[in-house]
Design a protein around this motif. Structure first.
Motif, PDB file in Angstrom:
ATOM      1  N   TYR A 174       0.834  -1.194   0.000  1.00 30.81           N
ATOM      2  CA  TYR A 174       0.000   0.000   0.000  1.00 30.81           C
ATOM      3  C   TYR A 174       0.873   1.249   0.000  1.00 30.81           C
ATOM      4  N   ALA A 175       0.733   2.055  -1.023  1.00 28.80           N
ATOM      5  CA  ALA A 175       1.459   3.324  -1.123  1.00 28.80           C
ATOM      6  C   ALA A 175       0.515   4.434  -0.671  1.00 28.80           C
ATOM      7  N   LYS A 176       0.920   5.140   0.358  1.00 26.60           N
ATOM      8  CA  LYS A 176       0.074   6.167   0.966  1.00 26.60           C
ATOM      9  C   LYS A 176      -0.589   7.065  -0.074  1.00 26.60           C
TER      10      LYS A 176
ATOM     11  N   ARG B  64       2.781   5.612 -10.024  1.00 26.91           N
ATOM     12  CA  ARG B  64       3.147   6.428  -8.859  1.00 26.91           C
ATOM     13  C   ARG B  64       3.434   5.544  -7.644  1.00 26.91           C
ATOM     14  N   SER B  65       2.685   4.462  -7.496  1.00 24.72           N
ATOM     15  CA  SER B  65       2.925   3.528  -6.392  1.00 24.72           C
ATOM     16  C   SER B  65       4.271   2.823  -6.551  1.00 24.72           C
TER      17      SER B  65
ATOM     18  N   GLN C 216      11.470   4.310  -4.022  1.00 22.34           N
ATOM     19  CA  GLN C 216      12.063   5.325  -3.133  1.00 22.34           C
ATOM     20  C   GLN C 216      12.069   4.854  -1.684  1.00 22.34           C
ATOM     21  N   SER C 217      10.979   4.264  -1.230  1.00 23.57           N
ATOM     22  CA  SER C 217      10.886   3.863   0.181  1.00 23.57           C
ATOM     23  C   SER C 217      11.829   2.711   0.505  1.00 23.57           C
ATOM     24  N   LYS C 218      12.112   1.859  -0.475  1.00 23.02           N
ATOM     25  CA  LYS C 218      13.023   0.723  -0.260  1.00 23.02           C
ATOM     26  C   LYS C 218      14.476   1.087  -0.576  1.00 23.02           C
ATOM     27  N   LYS C 219      14.670   2.300  -1.117  1.00 21.31           N
ATOM     28  CA  LYS C 219      16.009   2.777  -1.486  1.00 21.31           C
ATOM     29  C   LYS C 219      16.722   1.784  -2.416  1.00 21.31           C
ATOM     30  N   ILE C 220      16.007   1.411  -3.470  1.00 24.70           N
ATOM     31  CA  ILE C 220      16.554   0.507  -4.473  1.00 24.70           C
ATOM     32  C   ILE C 220      16.475   1.172  -5.842  1.00 24.70           C
ATOM     33  N   ASN C 221      17.221   0.650  -6.785  1.00 27.76           N
ATOM     34  CA  ASN C 221      17.197   1.171  -8.148  1.00 27.76           C
ATOM     35  C   ASN C 221      17.180  -0.009  -9.129  1.00 27.76           C
ATOM     36  N   PRO C 222      16.087  -0.770  -9.122  1.00 28.57           N
ATOM     37  CA  PRO C 222      16.065  -2.005  -9.920  1.00 28.57           C
ATOM     38  C   PRO C 222      15.622  -1.783 -11.359  1.00 28.57           C
ATOM     39  N   ALA C 223      15.975  -2.730 -12.211  1.00 25.42           N
ATOM     40  CA  ALA C 223      15.309  -2.838 -13.502  1.00 25.42           C
ATOM     41  C   ALA C 223      13.912  -3.354 -13.188  1.00 25.42           C
TER      42      ALA C 223
END
Length: 110
Positions: A30-32, A75-76, A82-89
């Motif tokens: 769930y994205a606020k 957007r989610s 951003q919240s997980k601080k990852i930069n995945p494909a």
């Protein structure tokens, strides 16, 4: 669709992905104020953000993925990354669950 039917469709979709060797990372993220990502899975180092749609037939299910819904999903996904601080494909996929079949549509756009 009732919540019970939606939950059943998501369980079928998770099993389907697992059978295809996807690793399930998270469900119902769930994205606020943005919305929910039904299934987050990973395969071959690519994150798959999956929207599950269920209906008696394919056409009804696929037509429930509207431009507005896809925008909320995007957007989610941004919020999740951003919240997980990852930069995945990654890609955004749809899993269409009907009474008779399950189909994976990879990298959907409208």
């Amino acid at each position: 669709m009732s919540r019970q039917k939606g939950d059943f469709a998501e369980k079928r979709a998770v099993s389907f992905l697992e059978d295809l060797n996807y690793e399930i990372i998270e469900q119902n993220f769930y994205a606020k104020k943005l919305g929910e990502i039904d299934i987050i899975a990973k395969k071959d180092n690519i994150y798959h953000f999956c929207e599950v749609k269920s209906a008696p037939d394919y056409e009804t299910a696929i037509n429930n993925i509207t431009p507005s819904k896809l925008g909320k999903i995007k957007r989610s996904v941004d919020y999740y990354i951003q919240s997980k601080k990852i930069n995945p494909a990654f890609c955004i996929d749809a899993i269409i669950v009907t009474d008779e079949s399950i189909q994976l549509l990879e990298n959907i756009t409208l």
